[in-house]
Design an enzyme around this catalytic site. Structure first.
Site, PDB file in Angstrom:
ATOM      1  N   SER A 111       0.816  -1.204   0.000  1.00  0.00           N
ATOM      2  CA  SER A 111       0.000   0.000   0.000  1.00  0.00           C
ATOM      3  C   SER A 111       0.859   1.267   0.000  1.00  0.00           C
ATOM      4  CB  SER A 111      -0.962  -0.060   1.184  1.00  0.00           C
ATOM      5  OG  SER A 111      -2.104   0.682   0.886  1.00  0.00           O
ATOM      6  N   HIS A 119      -7.648  -5.822   0.272  1.00  0.00           N
ATOM      7  CA  HIS A 119      -6.423  -5.022   0.413  1.00  0.00           C
ATOM      8  C   HIS A 119      -5.662  -5.528   1.646  1.00  0.00           C
ATOM      9  CE1 HIS A 119      -4.142  -1.288  -0.073  1.00  0.00           C
ATOM     10  NE2 HIS A 119      -4.246  -1.079   1.222  1.00  0.00           N
TER      11      HIS A 119
HETATM   12  C1  GTR Z   1      -5.393   4.484   1.764  1.00  0.00           C
HETATM   13  C2  GTR Z   1      -4.795   5.327   0.694  1.00  0.00           C
HETATM   14  C3  GTR Z   1      -4.067   4.455  -0.289  1.00  0.00           C
HETATM   15  C4  GTR Z   1      -3.189   3.438   0.383  1.00  0.00           C
HETATM   16  C5  GTR Z   1      -3.749   2.926   1.695  1.00  0.00           C
HETATM   17  C6  GTR Z   1      -2.763   2.227   2.624  1.00  0.00           C
HETATM   18  O1  GTR Z   1      -6.198   5.127   2.615  1.00  0.00           O
HETATM   19  O2  GTR Z   1      -5.834   6.034   0.064  1.00  0.00           O
HETATM   20  O3  GTR Z   1      -3.356   5.245  -1.209  1.00  0.00           O
HETATM   21  O4  GTR Z   1      -1.920   3.932   0.545  1.00  0.00           O
HETATM   22  O5  GTR Z   1      -4.304   3.928   2.450  1.00  0.00           O
HETATM   23  O6  GTR Z   1      -1.607   2.602   2.711  1.00  0.00           O
HETATM   24  O7  GTR Z   1      -3.222   1.314   3.313  1.00  0.00           O
END
Ligand code: GTR
Length: 399
Positions: A234, A377
């Site tokens: 991420s 995610h």
């Molecule tokens: C989210 C963000 C993403 C990603 C994510 C993370 O909120 O919008 O770009 O980086 O966090 O790091 O888990």
């Protein structure tokens, strides 16, 4: 937020992608030598100016303090080291705490996986006595072991890898006012480190932390310094790509669900976009990036240029089916488009005919890999299995 979020493929748009080989004032590079000498520095400079900012400079002093070493860790298969990296510059000091596992009975130098963690060193290990990351540096204090599923240390050790990690907050606490307590304080005055002053970014501070991990690994003869891989999930996946673009000593990179301003194309209108990310996480980027919200096509690059900067070293781009926010197809298309640069080096990348694969059917490619894992995610054991296969395949190709 000025712009809505789209997650319908039909509305993603079909903007033409720029080619990393084209020079800004006309002409095109046509060889690996021209790429390395001419085009690569231009692109690195563009990303530095317009997105991530420069990495922190080298501090006057970097010292590794071994705080503890245990030889029967992880049920007896590993050595655990906890190291404090002391940095000093211009009379100021900062430290970074590292958690490091090594195979116990290695007969020859072993490969390593480095990466920053989200919740704290004590939270990524199942071992109950790991030195905790300082609470003031954590975004949300996490319980011991709470983030261990993303870091299967035993599994990686059994596969012959050393694994090293530090918490992102030790480099830059992940919040708007984190800059003042970040590693940047070694180099700047407090007035230069307010939330409004955005030259000193979190992503570049984190990338600098990845490089410290690499240098600590390099100080150990039991580590094969030609096989130090960088992993990031991420926001830390964005970081991993940026760190490896800056430092050629990383053998290869895994970008897991890195999304917007990571591996995903900005010119596609799908999932998170520059408007959202710069408004929500302004401390990650330079201020000038805000002005590209809604005019992504005017950036002199797209994110396949970032992957290209790592060529010819292997890059694995990983997505997840339910992670539409990170735009899996945009990540695939960037990985594929980076192949143009890999081909200058004689590697095929994903190949010009590659198609967006079904879930859990990895494309390991030649220099560039891509897969779409079923699920959310996250970083799961399934991800690590794909990672290990990619590393094995990439290592065999280059030998
Ligand atoms: C989210 C963000 C993403 C990603 C994510 C993370 O909120 O919008 O770009 O980086 O966090 O790091 O888990």
């Amino acid at each position: 937020m000025a712009f809505p979020i789209n997650t319908e493929e039909a509305k993603a748009g079909q903007l033409p992608l720029p080619s990393p080989l084209d020079r800004p004032r006309g002409g095109r590079v046509g060889s690996a030598v021209e790429w390395n000498n001419i085009r690569r520095p231009e692109i690195l400079d563009d990303f530095t100016r317009l997105m991530y900012g420069a990495l922190p400079p080298r501090p006057e002093s970097v010292r590794f303090e071994l705080r503890r070493e245990l030889s029967g860790a992880l049920g007896g298969i590993a050595k655990r080291r906890e190291v404090r990296i002391h940095l000093a510059n211009d009379g100021k000091t900062h430290f970074v705490d590292v958690l490091w596992y090594l195979p116990l009975h290695a007969e020859k130098p072993v490969p390593a996986i480095a990466g920053l963690n989200f919740p704290g060193n004590h939270a990524v290990s199942t071992e109950p006595d790991v030195y905790p990351t300082e609470t003031s540096r954590l975004t949300q204090p996490a319980e011991r072991g709470a983030g261990a599923s993303r870091w299967p240390f035993s599994e990686l050790i059994r596969n012959g890898f050393s694994v090293i990690t530090a918490n992102r907050g030790d480099l830059f606490p992940d919040r708007a006012d984190g800059r003042a307590e970040s590693v940047w304080k070694l180099f700047r005055t407090p007035e230069e480190l307010t939330p409004e002053q955005r030259d000193c970014t979190a992503i570049s501070a984190w990338a600098f932390g990845c490089i410290l991990l690499l240098e600590l690994l390099e100080s150990e003869p039991l580590i094969d310094r030609k096989r130090i891989w960088l992993h990031g999930h991420s926001r830390l996946g964005k970081t991993a790509l940026w760190a490896a673009a800056n430092d050629p000593r990383f053998a290869g990179v895994v970008s897991n669900d890195s999304g917007c301003c990571g591996a995903a194309l900005s010119r596609r209108n799908f999932g998170e976009h520059i408007s959202y990310i710069t408004e929500t996480f302004p401390w990650w980027f330079r201020k000038v990036l805000d002005s590209y919200a809604g005019r992504e096509a005017e950036l002199p690059f797209d994110q396949h240029f970032l992957i290209s900067l790592i060529a010819p070293r292997p890059v694995l781009v990983a997505s997840a089916t339910e992670d539409l926010w990170a735009d899996p197809r945009g990540e695939f298309l960037a990985a594929k488009a980076a192949g143009e640069v890999y081909r200058l080096f004689g590697a095929a990348g994903l190949g010009e005919e590659a198609e967006f694969p079904p879930p859990d059917r990895p494309l390991y490619g030649d220099g560039v890999g891509y897969y779409l894992r079923t699920g959310k995610h996250d970083v799961t054991l399934a991800d690590w299995q794909f990672v290990l296969q990619f590393i094995e395949k990439s290592t065999n190709c280059s030998n």
